[in-house]
Design a protein around this motif. Structure first.
Motif, short mmCIF file in Angstrom:
data_model
loop_
_atom_site.label_atom_id
_atom_site.label_comp_id
_atom_site.label_asym_id
_atom_site.label_seq_id
_atom_site.Cartn_x
_atom_site.Cartn_y
_atom_site.Cartn_z
N VAL A 22 0.86 -1.43 -0.11
CA VAL A 22 0.03 0.02 0.15
C VAL A 22 0.78 1.22 -0.01
O VAL A 22 1.69 1.40 1.02
N PRO A 23 0.69 2.08 -1.06
CA PRO A 23 1.63 3.31 -1.03
C PRO A 23 1.28 4.10 0.51
O PRO A 23 0.10 4.17 0.95
N SER A 24 2.60 4.59 0.91
CA SER A 24 2.31 5.31 2.14
C SER A 24 1.29 6.25 2.53
O SER A 24 0.46 6.40 3.35
N GLU A 25 0.91 7.10 1.15
CA GLU A 25 0.01 8.08 1.49
C GLU A 25 -1.33 7.74 1.68
O GLU A 25 -2.38 8.29 1.58
N LEU A 26 -1.68 6.09 1.28
CA LEU A 26 -3.20 5.71 1.23
C LEU A 26 -3.34 4.83 2.51
O LEU A 26 -4.36 4.67 3.00
N VAL A 27 -2.35 4.59 3.62
CA VAL A 27 -2.54 3.90 4.48
C VAL A 27 -3.35 4.42 5.54
O VAL A 27 -4.29 3.73 5.80
N ASP A 28 -3.59 5.79 5.71
CA ASP A 28 -4.28 6.25 6.66
C ASP A 28 -5.95 6.23 6.10
O ASP A 28 -6.96 6.02 6.87
N ASP A 29 -5.99 6.62 4.69
CA ASP A 29 -7.30 6.22 4.08
C ASP A 29 -7.71 4.74 4.28
O ASP A 29 -9.10 4.58 4.75
N LEU A 30 -6.91 3.67 4.18
CA LEU A 30 -7.49 2.37 4.35
C LEU A 30 -7.80 2.16 5.76
O LEU A 30 -8.52 1.25 6.08
N GLU A 31 -7.04 2.90 7.00
CA GLU A 31 -7.29 2.74 8.13
C GLU A 31 -8.72 3.20 8.52
O GLU A 31 -9.47 2.69 9.27
N ALA A 32 -9.19 4.42 7.97
CA ALA A 32 -10.37 4.96 8.17
C ALA A 32 -11.57 3.91 7.37
O ALA A 32 -12.53 4.09 8.30
N VAL A 33 -11.15 3.52 6.37
CA VAL A 33 -12.04 2.47 5.85
C VAL A 33 -12.34 1.37 6.63
O VAL A 33 -13.27 0.81 6.94
N ALA A 34 -11.10 0.89 7.09
CA ALA A 34 -11.50 -0.20 8.06
C ALA A 34 -12.50 0.04 9.34
O ALA A 34 -13.10 -0.72 9.93
N ASP A 35 -12.00 1.15 9.79
CA ASP A 35 -12.74 1.68 10.89
C ASP A 35 -14.34 1.90 10.65
O ASP A 35 -15.19 1.36 11.41
#
Length: 168
Positions: A22-35
């Motif tokens: 996962v590109p570093s700049e998308l990690v936070d977005d995926l964390e928000a999706v997971a939440d």
């Protein structure tokens, strides 16, 4: 541009062989999706991220009548379109830039996909069984809420930023 820095989402409801692609700049977005998914009883599994040129060419061979570098894929019967690597340039393909992720919804506490690619039928559009699956639909909604687009022919393919014309 081609992603050069990668991270690994840490949410307990994110799994998959490509979790570290996962590109570093998308990690936070995926964390928000997971939440968002966790509150609905779901998780996600990342099955594909950054692809090498060799792997993308293999995908083209499986799905397209035209060779890599062509202007179009000309999909083989029953296959979805593959990114054709226009001009054989990795910057022209979402997966070879790292900007595309193939992601499936899972039940919370499981790493098994709620629906599989063999159950999908992109020719049915919005009536595609994968899009009608409650779990995959929740994933699509959560991904779009974080700014990802979803490829119209693949209920599992997400891009950020959008590179494909049929990604909405």
């Amino acid at each position: 541009s081609i992603a050069t820095s990668f991270g690994t989402p840490s949410s307990s409801n994110i799994s998959g062989a490509a979790k570290s692609l996962v590109p570093s700049e998308l990690v936070d977005d995926l964390e928000a999706v997971a939440d968002a998914l966790k509150s609905e009883g779901y998780g996600l599994t990342i099955t594909s991220g950054l692809r090498s040129l060799e792997e993308q060419k293999r995908q083209i061979g499986l799905k397209c009548n035209n060779p890599p570098g062509s202007a179009t894929c000309d999909p083989k019967d029953g296959k979805t379109v593959a990114c054709i690597l226009r001009d054989n340039n990795p910057a022209n393909c979402p997966h070879t830039t790292g900007r595309a992720l193939d992601i499936w919804g899972t039940e919370l506490g499981s790493t098994s996909q709620c629906v599989t690619q063999s159950q999908c039928d992109f020719r049915l559009g919005s009536n595609d069984p994968c899009r009608l699956n409650e779990c995959q639909a929740a994933l699509i909604t959560a991904m779009k809420a974080q700014g990802f687009c979803n490829l119209s022919s693949e209920a599992w393919h997400f891009e950020k930023p959008k590179m494909s014309g049929t990604c909405n």
